[in-house]
Design an enzyme around this catalytic site. Structure first.
Site, PDB file in Angstrom:
ATOM      1  N   CYS A  92       8.182 -31.574 -28.710  1.00 38.94           N
ATOM      2  CA  CYS A  92       8.013 -30.702 -29.872  1.00 38.94           C
ATOM      3  C   CYS A  92       9.198 -30.955 -30.805  1.00 38.94           C
ATOM      4  CB  CYS A  92       8.033 -29.250 -29.408  1.00 38.94           C
ATOM      5  SG  CYS A  92       9.587 -28.841 -28.595  1.00 38.94           S
ATOM      6  N   HIS A 146      17.458 -24.110 -25.351  1.00 33.08           N
ATOM      7  CA  HIS A 146      16.929 -22.813 -24.918  1.00 33.08           C
ATOM      8  C   HIS A 146      17.675 -21.618 -25.502  1.00 33.08           C
ATOM      9  CE1 HIS A 146      16.665 -26.087 -21.952  1.00 33.08           C
ATOM     10  NE2 HIS A 146      15.381 -25.796 -22.023  1.00 33.08           N
ATOM     11  N   GLU A 158      16.386 -19.251 -21.609  1.00 30.27           N
ATOM     12  CA  GLU A 158      16.019 -18.690 -22.919  1.00 30.27           C
ATOM     13  C   GLU A 158      16.050 -17.160 -22.873  1.00 30.27           C
ATOM     14  OE1 GLU A 158      12.278 -19.940 -24.697  1.00 30.27           O
ATOM     15  OE2 GLU A 158      12.387 -18.301 -26.128  1.00 30.27           O
ATOM     16  N   THR A 212       9.543 -17.994 -25.967  1.00 26.99           N
ATOM     17  CA  THR A 212       8.679 -18.844 -26.814  1.00 26.99           C
ATOM     18  C   THR A 212       7.687 -19.691 -26.019  1.00 26.99           C
ATOM     19  OG1 THR A 212      10.333 -20.590 -26.750  1.00 26.99           O
ATOM     20  CG2 THR A 212      10.431 -19.069 -28.631  1.00 26.99           C
ATOM     21  N   SER A 260       9.469 -24.164 -18.196  1.00 20.14           N
ATOM     22  CA  SER A 260       8.535 -23.035 -18.300  1.00 20.14           C
ATOM     23  C   SER A 260       7.249 -23.448 -19.007  1.00 20.14           C
ATOM     24  CB  SER A 260       9.223 -21.887 -19.056  1.00 20.14           C
ATOM     25  OG  SER A 260       8.292 -20.923 -19.456  1.00 20.14           O
ATOM     26  N   SER A 269       9.095 -30.945 -23.205  1.00 22.77           N
ATOM     27  CA  SER A 269      10.345 -31.654 -22.911  1.00 22.77           C
ATOM     28  C   SER A 269      10.107 -33.004 -22.228  1.00 22.77           C
ATOM     29  CB  SER A 269      11.228 -30.761 -22.025  1.00 22.77           C
ATOM     30  OG  SER A 269      10.450 -30.142 -21.018  1.00 22.77           O
TER      31      SER A 269
HETATM   32  O1  0CJ Z   1      13.071 -22.862 -24.485  1.00 21.67           O
HETATM   33  C1  0CJ Z   1      12.745 -23.690 -25.307  1.00 21.67           C
HETATM   34  C2  0CJ Z   1      13.270 -23.570 -26.630  1.00 21.67           C
HETATM   35  C3  0CJ Z   1      11.840 -24.830 -24.976  1.00 21.67           C
HETATM   36  C4  0CJ Z   1      12.589 -26.120 -24.829  1.00 21.67           C
HETATM   37  C5  0CJ Z   1      11.718 -27.268 -24.423  1.00 21.67           C
HETATM   38  O2  0CJ Z   1      11.139 -27.204 -23.189  1.00 21.67           O
HETATM   39  P1  0CJ Z   1      11.903 -27.093 -21.792  1.00 21.67           P
HETATM   40  O3  0CJ Z   1      11.003 -27.594 -20.761  1.00 21.67           O
HETATM   41  O4  0CJ Z   1      13.248 -27.710 -21.898  1.00 21.67           O
HETATM   42  O5  0CJ Z   1      12.151 -25.535 -21.669  1.00 21.67           O
HETATM   43  P2  0CJ Z   1      11.289 -24.325 -21.124  1.00 21.67           P
HETATM   44  O6  0CJ Z   1      11.664 -24.144 -19.672  1.00 21.67           O
HETATM   45  O7  0CJ Z   1      11.762 -23.166 -21.924  1.00 21.67           O
HETATM   46  O8  0CJ Z   1       9.856 -24.598 -21.333  1.00 21.67           O
HETATM   47 FE1  F3S Z   2       9.907 -26.634 -28.584  1.00 19.30          FE
HETATM   48 FE2  F3S Z   2      11.234 -24.851 -29.913  1.00 19.30          FE
HETATM   49 FE3  F3S Z   2       8.860 -24.321 -28.981  1.00 19.30          FE
HETATM   50  S1  F3S Z   2      12.049 -26.287 -28.431  1.00 19.30           S
HETATM   51  S2  F3S Z   2       8.715 -25.538 -27.115  1.00 19.30           S
HETATM   52  S3  F3S Z   2       9.349 -25.788 -30.571  1.00 19.30           S
HETATM   53  S4  F3S Z   2      10.571 -22.931 -29.147  1.00 19.30           S
END
Ligand code: 0CJ
Ligand code: F3S
Length: 316
Positions: free
Chosen positions: A17, A79, A131, A170, A229, A273
């Site tokens: 993203c 995060h 986060e 998010t 997540s 990610s």
């Molecule tokens: O928390 C975020 C802003 C998402 C970051 C991108 O994904 P990831 O896998 O590093 O983090 P999440 O565990 O929050 O999905």
């Molecule tokens: Fe990516 Fe930001 Fe959403 S890191 S998953 S666009 S909150």
């Protein structure tokens, strides 16, 4: 022996993203600007392949700011971080760059605004996730109460039901969150919040793509990390939308080929990610075993881009 035929459905959007793209660029540009080592508090994004790659270029990952020396730059992960973290960095006169996704910062600002208006907050999120810790840590303890389920809503003890707001992580499941929001609105009719929740466009779009493909496939693989997540939510969404087998894989090595015996359609997606090279690796692993036809399942187009902080756009 001829390879059995298999149709691979590739979800779109999938993978990186705008917030992840920006966070990784921040680490790379910091390394170019200041040289190695650059410290990063927490995995910049939840992906081992990305983290190992940056470590190879000179990034040093620490969980605690105390483990970073004061005389090297430090970056905060996508995060987000509690307020105490930049405060500590300032107290130690450190150079720091905040790679918090702008869509997470937006929630931090929302929380601050509710607090200024005298509202206690309910955060819908996962306990212990960075986060959630970062967003709750924008305000003093007790100002933000965490709920993970509709049951938690029933047990909430709030200061004043007339002065209440909600915010969310998010990367949650859109459907689960709608249920929790409904429970909050039913119990606290005066609660204020965003139109729906604070789930970002990337999370929403990836879940929509999974829903579109899940009923038509025998199995689904989500490329992503166990601590991601948004990636884990894609597995849940796939199962719930009717896919009989949905699994998280970090890379091709994790695929349980025996579980895929006899199948003819597989859906592939990736968390926000997970880099595209790992999806290519998974597709190639299928090509080595099956006569593969690839089909795209496109449910949205994304054009979101975020600029890196100005300090990295200026010469050293
Ligand atoms: O928390 C975020 C802003 C998402 C970051 C991108 O994904 P990831 O896998 O590093 O983090 P999440 O565990 O929050 O999905
Ligand atoms: Fe990516 Fe930001 Fe959403 S890191 S998953 S666009 S909150």
């Amino acid at each position: 022996m001829t390879a059995p035929p298999l149709t691979l459905y590739l979800a779109a959007p999938r993978g990186f993203c705008a917030g992840v793209d920006r966070a990784i660029k921040i680490v790379e540009m910091a390394l170019e600007k200041w040289g190695a080592p650059v410290y990063v508090r927490h995995e910049i994004v939840h992906n081992k392949f990305v983290v190992d790659g940056l470590r190879g270029k000179g990034a040093v990952f620490v969980e605690d700011l105390d483990d970073a020396p004061s005389d090297r730059p430090v970056i905060f992960s996508a995060h987000g971080v509690p307020r105490s973290v930049p405060a500590e960095a300032r107290a130690r006169e450190m150079v720091y760059v905040d790679a918090t996704c702008p869509l997470v910062s937006k929630v931090h600002i929302e929380a601050e605004r509710h607090s200024q208006n005298g509202r206690q907050m309910v955060m819908i999120g996962h306990a212990g996730h960075p986060e959630t810790l970062g967003t709750m840590g924008q305000l003093p303890p007790g100002e933000v109460l965490l709920v993970e389920t509709p049951d938690d809503v029933a047990k909430l003890e709030v200061r004043d039901p007339e002065r209440l707001a909600f915010i969310t992580q998010t990367t949650l499941s859109v459907d689960d969150t709608a249920e929790i929001v409904a429970a909050l609105r039913a119990r606290f009719p005066a609660i204020v919040g965003p139109h729906k929740e604070d789930i970002c466009y990337a999370t929403t779009n990836r879940q929509e793509a999974v829903k579109a493909m899940a009923p038509a496939i025998d199995a689904m693989l989500v490329v992503g990390a166990p601590n991601s997540s948004n990636s884990r939510r894609l597995v849940e969404v796939g199962r719930r939308a009717g896919c009989p087998y949905a699994q998280l894989v970090q890379r091709a090595d994790d695929i349980d080929w025996r579980a895929l015996d006899g199948i003819s359609t597989v859906g592939i997606t990736a968390g926000a990610s997970a880099p595209e090279v790992l999806i290519d690796e998974v597709v190639d692993a299928f090509r080595a075993r099956f006569a593969v036809t690839v089909e795209k399942v496109v449910t949205a187009e994304e054009h979101v881009e975020f600029k890196v902080p100005r300090v990295l756009r200026e010469p050293a």
